[in-house]
Design a protein around this motif. Sequence first.
Motif, PDB file in Angstrom:
ATOM      1  N   THR A   5       0.836  -1.203   0.000  1.00 32.84           N
ATOM      2  CA  THR A   5       0.000   0.000   0.000  1.00 32.84           C
ATOM      3  C   THR A   5       0.866   1.246   0.000  1.00 32.84           C
ATOM      4  O   THR A   5       0.636   2.183  -0.780  1.00 32.84           O
ATOM      5  CB  THR A   5      -0.941  -0.001   1.214  1.00 32.84           C
ATOM      6  OG1 THR A   5      -1.774  -1.155   1.158  1.00 32.84           O
ATOM      7  CG2 THR A   5      -1.791   1.252   1.255  1.00 32.84           C
ATOM      8  N   LEU A   6       1.875   1.279   0.857  1.00 34.26           N
ATOM      9  CA  LEU A   6       2.767   2.443   0.910  1.00 34.26           C
ATOM     10  C   LEU A   6       3.516   2.630  -0.408  1.00 34.26           C
ATOM     11  O   LEU A   6       3.669   3.762  -0.891  1.00 34.26           O
ATOM     12  CB  LEU A   6       3.754   2.306   2.065  1.00 34.26           C
ATOM     13  CG  LEU A   6       3.149   2.391   3.463  1.00 34.26           C
ATOM     14  CD1 LEU A   6       4.217   2.105   4.516  1.00 34.26           C
ATOM     15  CD2 LEU A   6       2.518   3.746   3.696  1.00 34.26           C
ATOM     16  N   GLU A   7       3.961   1.524  -0.994  1.00 36.27           N
ATOM     17  CA  GLU A   7       4.686   1.620  -2.257  1.00 36.27           C
ATOM     18  C   GLU A   7       3.773   2.104  -3.384  1.00 36.27           C
ATOM     19  O   GLU A   7       4.148   2.973  -4.168  1.00 36.27           O
ATOM     20  CB  GLU A   7       5.302   0.269  -2.615  1.00 36.27           C
ATOM     21  CG  GLU A   7       6.247   0.339  -3.790  1.00 36.27           C
ATOM     22  CD  GLU A   7       7.025  -0.945  -3.991  1.00 36.27           C
ATOM     23  OE1 GLU A   7       7.444  -1.178  -5.126  1.00 36.27           O
ATOM     24  OE2 GLU A   7       7.206  -1.700  -3.022  1.00 36.27           O
ATOM     25  N   LEU A   8       2.564   1.556  -3.452  1.00 35.57           N
ATOM     26  CA  LEU A   8       1.633   1.971  -4.500  1.00 35.57           C
ATOM     27  C   LEU A   8       1.183   3.412  -4.322  1.00 35.57           C
ATOM     28  O   LEU A   8       1.090   4.170  -5.296  1.00 35.57           O
ATOM     29  CB  LEU A   8       0.421   1.043  -4.531  1.00 35.57           C
ATOM     30  CG  LEU A   8       0.670  -0.370  -5.040  1.00 35.57           C
ATOM     31  CD1 LEU A   8      -0.566  -1.238  -4.852  1.00 35.57           C
ATOM     32  CD2 LEU A   8       1.077  -0.336  -6.502  1.00 35.57           C
ATOM     33  N   VAL A   9       0.908   3.814  -3.101  1.00 32.42           N
ATOM     34  CA  VAL A   9       0.505   5.194  -2.838  1.00 32.42           C
ATOM     35  C   VAL A   9       1.666   6.139  -3.124  1.00 32.42           C
ATOM     36  O   VAL A   9       1.465   7.246  -3.633  1.00 32.42           O
ATOM     37  CB  VAL A   9      -0.025   5.343  -1.393  1.00 32.42           C
ATOM     38  CG1 VAL A   9      -0.184   6.789  -0.989  1.00 32.42           C
ATOM     39  CG2 VAL A   9      -1.351   4.605  -1.252  1.00 32.42           C
ATOM     40  N   GLY A  10       2.887   5.704  -2.840  1.00 30.87           N
ATOM     41  CA  GLY A  10       4.053   6.529  -3.137  1.00 30.87           C
ATOM     42  C   GLY A  10       4.289   6.706  -4.627  1.00 30.87           C
ATOM     43  O   GLY A  10       4.736   7.761  -5.075  1.00 30.87           O
ATOM     44  N   LEU A  11       3.977   5.695  -5.402  1.00 26.48           N
ATOM     45  CA  LEU A  11       4.173   5.788  -6.855  1.00 26.48           C
ATOM     46  C   LEU A  11       3.104   6.654  -7.519  1.00 26.48           C
ATOM     47  O   LEU A  11       3.412   7.505  -8.353  1.00 26.48           O
ATOM     48  CB  LEU A  11       4.169   4.392  -7.482  1.00 26.48           C
ATOM     49  CG  LEU A  11       5.367   3.509  -7.170  1.00 26.48           C
ATOM     50  CD1 LEU A  11       5.144   2.101  -7.703  1.00 26.48           C
ATOM     51  CD2 LEU A  11       6.636   4.101  -7.755  1.00 26.48           C
TER      52      LEU A  11
END
Length: 168
Positions: free
Chosen positions: A151-157
Motif C-alpha cells: 500500500t505504501l509503495e503503490l501510494v508513493g508511486l
Amino acid sequence: LLGYLYPYRVQVALGMTGAVLMTLVALVPPYLTGYLIDQVLKPHRSGSMPLESAMAVAWLGVGGILLAYFLREVFAWVRLRTMNVLGEAVARDLRTDLYAHLQKLSMSYFSRKQTGSIISRVSSDTDRIWDFVAFGVVELSLSLVTLIALTLELVGLDWPQGLLVTLP
C-alpha cells in the motif's frame, strides 16, 4: 498462548524480524525491475542513454535483484529455523503442563474417559498449537506487513491509483 511465548520472547522477536525482513526484501526485485525498464531500457531505446551507461546500470540492477533474492532466502531460513524450534518448545511446555494436570485428575475421571483418547487428544491438540505458533502467527503477520508495504509503495508511486487498488 502468549503466556507460553513469553519465556521465548527473544526467539519470537528473531523469528518475526526474519519474517518482516524477508517480506520487505521480497518487494525490492519488482521495484528494481520497474526502475530498469523505466530508467534504463526506455531511455536507451529512445537514444538518450548510451549503451555503456545502460549496461552498467542494468548490471547493477540485476546484481541488486540477485542480492535481494539471496537475502530473502537467508531471512526465510532464519524465520523457519527459529519458529520451528520455538513451536517445538511451546508444544513441549504445553504438553508438560497438560500431563501434569492429567496426573492431578481423580480416578473417577479416568473411569469415565478412555485414557488412550485423552492422550491422543492432548498430542493432537498440541501439534495443532505448534503448527499455529510456528506458522499461523507468522503468516498472518507477514500478510499484514505485505499489505501495508505494498500500500505504501503503490501510494508513493501514484496515490490516486494506489488508493483505488488497495482500498477494496
